[in-house]
Scaffold this motif. Structure first.
Motif, PDB file in Angstrom:
ATOM      1  N   ALA A 233       7.765  12.466  -9.949  1.00  0.00           N
ATOM      2  CA  ALA A 233       7.369  13.867 -10.138  1.00  0.00           C
ATOM      3  C   ALA A 233       6.650  14.309  -8.883  1.00  0.00           C
ATOM      4  N   SER A 234       6.709  15.608  -8.601  1.00  0.00           N
ATOM      5  CA  SER A 234       6.038  16.141  -7.419  1.00  0.00           C
ATOM      6  C   SER A 234       5.542  17.547  -7.693  1.00  0.00           C
ATOM      7  N   ALA A 235       4.381  17.849  -7.135  1.00  0.00           N
ATOM      8  CA  ALA A 235       3.801  19.192  -7.247  1.00  0.00           C
ATOM      9  C   ALA A 235       3.976  19.975  -5.958  1.00  0.00           C
ATOM     10  N   GLU A 236       4.827  19.488  -5.053  1.00  0.00           N
ATOM     11  CA  GLU A 236       4.969  20.120  -3.741  1.00  0.00           C
ATOM     12  C   GLU A 236       5.466  21.552  -3.846  1.00  0.00           C
ATOM     13  N   ALA A 237       6.388  21.820  -4.745  1.00  0.00           N
ATOM     14  CA  ALA A 237       6.965  23.159  -4.848  1.00  0.00           C
ATOM     15  C   ALA A 237       5.906  24.208  -5.156  1.00  0.00           C
ATOM     16  N   GLY A 238       4.853  23.807  -5.836  1.00  0.00           N
ATOM     17  CA  GLY A 238       3.765  24.730  -6.163  1.00  0.00           C
ATOM     18  C   GLY A 238       2.613  24.677  -5.191  1.00  0.00           C
ATOM     19  N   GLY A 239       2.838  24.046  -4.026  1.00  0.00           N
ATOM     20  CA  GLY A 239       1.794  23.967  -3.016  1.00  0.00           C
ATOM     21  C   GLY A 239       0.715  22.953  -3.321  1.00  0.00           C
ATOM     22  N   PHE A 240       1.032  21.957  -4.146  1.00  0.00           N
ATOM     23  CA  PHE A 240       0.069  20.911  -4.519  1.00  0.00           C
ATOM     24  C   PHE A 240      -1.216  21.516  -5.097  1.00  0.00           C
ATOM     25  N   THR A 241      -1.039  22.405  -6.056  1.00  0.00           N
ATOM     26  CA  THR A 241      -2.191  23.044  -6.695  1.00  0.00           C
ATOM     27  C   THR A 241      -2.329  22.646  -8.160  1.00  0.00           C
ATOM     28  N   SER A 242      -1.493  21.694  -8.616  1.00  0.00           N
ATOM     29  CA  SER A 242      -1.546  21.287 -10.015  1.00  0.00           C
ATOM     30  C   SER A 242      -1.008  19.870 -10.146  1.00  0.00           C
ATOM     31  N   VAL A 243      -1.061  19.351 -11.362  1.00  0.00           N
ATOM     32  CA  VAL A 243      -0.506  18.032 -11.679  1.00  0.00           C
ATOM     33  C   VAL A 243       0.676  18.235 -12.627  1.00  0.00           C
ATOM     34  N   PRO A 244       1.857  17.716 -12.292  1.00  0.00           N
ATOM     35  CA  PRO A 244       2.991  17.866 -13.203  1.00  0.00           C
ATOM     36  C   PRO A 244       2.709  17.232 -14.567  1.00  0.00           C
ATOM     37  N   ALA A 245       3.071  17.925 -15.624  1.00  0.00           N
ATOM     38  CA  ALA A 245       2.901  17.378 -16.967  1.00  0.00           C
ATOM     39  C   ALA A 245       3.745  16.119 -17.118  1.00  0.00           C
ATOM     40  N   MET A 246       3.276  15.194 -17.942  1.00  0.00           N
ATOM     41  CA  MET A 246       4.012  13.938 -18.096  1.00  0.00           C
ATOM     42  C   MET A 246       5.416  14.149 -18.626  1.00  0.00           C
ATOM     43  N   THR A 247       5.632  15.225 -19.354  1.00  0.00           N
ATOM     44  CA  THR A 247       6.978  15.523 -19.853  1.00  0.00           C
ATOM     45  C   THR A 247       7.952  15.815 -18.721  1.00  0.00           C
ATOM     46  N   GLU A 248       7.436  16.094 -17.534  1.00  0.00           N
ATOM     47  CA  GLU A 248       8.265  16.370 -16.366  1.00  0.00           C
ATOM     48  C   GLU A 248       8.508  15.124 -15.516  1.00  0.00           C
ATOM     49  N   TRP A 249       7.866  14.013 -15.856  1.00  0.00           N
ATOM     50  CA  TRP A 249       8.020  12.810 -15.057  1.00  0.00           C
ATOM     51  C   TRP A 249       9.361  12.155 -15.374  1.00  0.00           C
ATOM     52  N   SER A 250      10.053  11.715 -14.346  1.00  0.00           N
ATOM     53  CA  SER A 250      11.334  11.037 -14.515  1.00  0.00           C
ATOM     54  C   SER A 250      11.282   9.696 -13.794  1.00  0.00           C
ATOM     55  N   LEU A 251      11.042   8.643 -14.558  1.00  0.00           N
ATOM     56  CA  LEU A 251      10.917   7.314 -13.966  1.00  0.00           C
ATOM     57  C   LEU A 251      12.292   6.725 -13.683  1.00  0.00           C
ATOM     58  N   SER A 252      12.348   5.841 -12.695  1.00  0.00           N
ATOM     59  CA  SER A 252      13.591   5.142 -12.395  1.00  0.00           C
ATOM     60  C   SER A 252      13.824   4.037 -13.420  1.00  0.00           C
ATOM     61  N   ASP A 253      14.953   3.338 -13.286  1.00  0.00           N
ATOM     62  CA  ASP A 253      15.351   2.391 -14.331  1.00  0.00           C
ATOM     63  C   ASP A 253      14.429   1.188 -14.465  1.00  0.00           C
ATOM     64  N   ASP A 254      14.013   0.629 -13.335  1.00  0.00           N
ATOM     65  CA  ASP A 254      13.246  -0.625 -13.409  1.00  0.00           C
ATOM     66  C   ASP A 254      12.199  -0.700 -12.301  1.00  0.00           C
ATOM     67  N   PRO A 255      11.215   0.202 -12.302  1.00  0.00           N
ATOM     68  CA  PRO A 255      10.201   0.176 -11.241  1.00  0.00           C
ATOM     69  C   PRO A 255       9.179  -0.931 -11.470  1.00  0.00           C
TER      70      PRO A 255
END
Length: 365
Positions: A120-142
């Motif tokens: 997940a990244s907040a770059e698009a919003g200028g790093f002014t917030s934290v992406p909600a966990m529902t927006e996190w997309s983990l890889s298969d086996d980190p």
């Protein structure tokens, strides 16, 4: 001598009680006839200092028994390399949540050692917030998921503690860089596989790095990991495999004792909430200054703000310094101003800043 109100992001202000005790013990620590900087790290005198510091930190943060506390060197920046070298094991990838300059730097360093996926990244919003966990997309086996739970430069702080069980990925250890808000608020250590932070913001002088790691994550280092940075080696040797930053550990121990005298983390968190509210309330009520961070994700420790007329920046800094308010210049990558109000900054210091800001706005607005 008159001490200033020091709003430095780090190395930062230390409690005066701690500095006075250190000064008193500089030449003779508790009758030892020598100062802490002169002691053998394996002698009984320093061993007692290190053991007390570890025990007090474990108590303050309610660190579970199955976690090890390590006193290391290299700062949080070095940990950006040390972590993948220790936690990759048989994995070849790790996931990163990017919320600002420091997590971006961590991601870049990790890519020297493994495939680092942006969950997940907040770059698009200028790093002014934290992406909600529902927006996190983990890889298969980190091997792990990396977070920076307080971004010192951007003033963004997680308003929640990551709980990967909530998104069905409880098997992935969460790593958190807590450098700039460790001990400022209650944290559930059991939700993390590893916590780490440089000491120079809320704990002590630069040079000491705190690592709190779950025992089952030890022994996973890659062959190229330097022995002195192998968490298992450090843990097995009680942080004494090599000479640790002894004076930093001593000062940290005094800070831990000071924090216990304040009533512990719960009491200091209440003070931090009051300090942050005082400053943010003033910023929100002003049209002369502005905060760009999402109010839900505002850091209690690091408060960036901007003057509406940025041509006044240098005047603001010169006049604030003359008024005994120092280190208010924002990070060069962001600009503006930044007030870091760590545990050692009393409410009176924040009130002095607000009073100055109000007067400056009245005169220049």
């Amino acid at each position: 001598m008159s001490r200033v109100w020091n709003f430095s992001a780090g190395p930062a202000a230390l409690p005066e009680e701690v500095l006075k005790q250190a000064a008193e013990e500089m030449l003779d620590w508790q009758g030892a006839g020598m100062g802490v900087m002169e002691m053998s790290h394996r002698g009984k005198e320093f061993t007692s200092i290190a053991e007390a510091a570890e025990a007090d930190l474990r108590e303050l943060m309610a660190v579970p028994d199955n976690y090890r506390i390590l006193f290391m060197q290299g700062g949080a920046i070095a940990e950006n390399a040390i972590i993948p070298m220790n936690l990759l094991g048989q994995h070849d990838s790790a996931d990163y949540v990017v919320t600002g300059a420091w997590s971006a730097k961590s991601l870049k360093e990790a890519r020297r050692y493994c495939k680092a996926h942006v969950a997940a990244s907040a770059e698009a919003g200028g790093f002014t917030s934290v992406p909600a966990m529902t927006e996190w997309s983990l890889s298969d086996d980190p091997a792990y998921l990396f977070t920076c739970t307080n971004e010192t430069i951007g003033g963004v702080e997680y308003p929640f503690e990551p709980d990967l069980a909530a998104i069905g990925r409880a098997e992935v250890p969460v790593v958190a860089d807590v450098s700039s808000h460790i001990l400022s608020r209650a944290m559930d250590v059991s939700k993390y596989g590893l916590l780490f932070g440089g000491a120079q913001k809320n704990i002590g002088p630069a040079g000491l790095t705190i690592v709190i790691v779950r025992e089952d994550l030890l022994g996973r280092s890659v062959p190229a990991c330097p022995t002195a940075f192998d968490y298992k080696t450090v843990a097995d040797n009680g942080s004494m495999y090599n000479t640790p930053p002894t004076y930093g550990i001593y000062i940290a121990g005094l800070v831990f004792q000071w924090l216990k005298r304040q009533g512990g983390v719960a009491a200091i968190e209440a003070q931090n909430i009051a300090k942050a509210k005082l400053l943010y309330d003033y910023l929100d009520a002003s049209d002369f200054y502005a905060s760009k961070v999402d109010p839900a994700c505002r850091s209690r420790m690091n408060v960036p703000f901007f003057l509406a007329d940025e041509s006044l920046n240098e005047v603001f800094l010169a006049e604030s310094k003359a008024a005994g308010l120092v280190q208010l210049k924002g990070h060069k990558s962001v600009g503006g101003m930044r007030a870091s109000i760590y545990n050692a900054m009393p409410l009176a210091g924040v009130q002095a800043l607000v009073d100055f800001m109000r007067d400056f706005a009245a005169r220049k607005g």
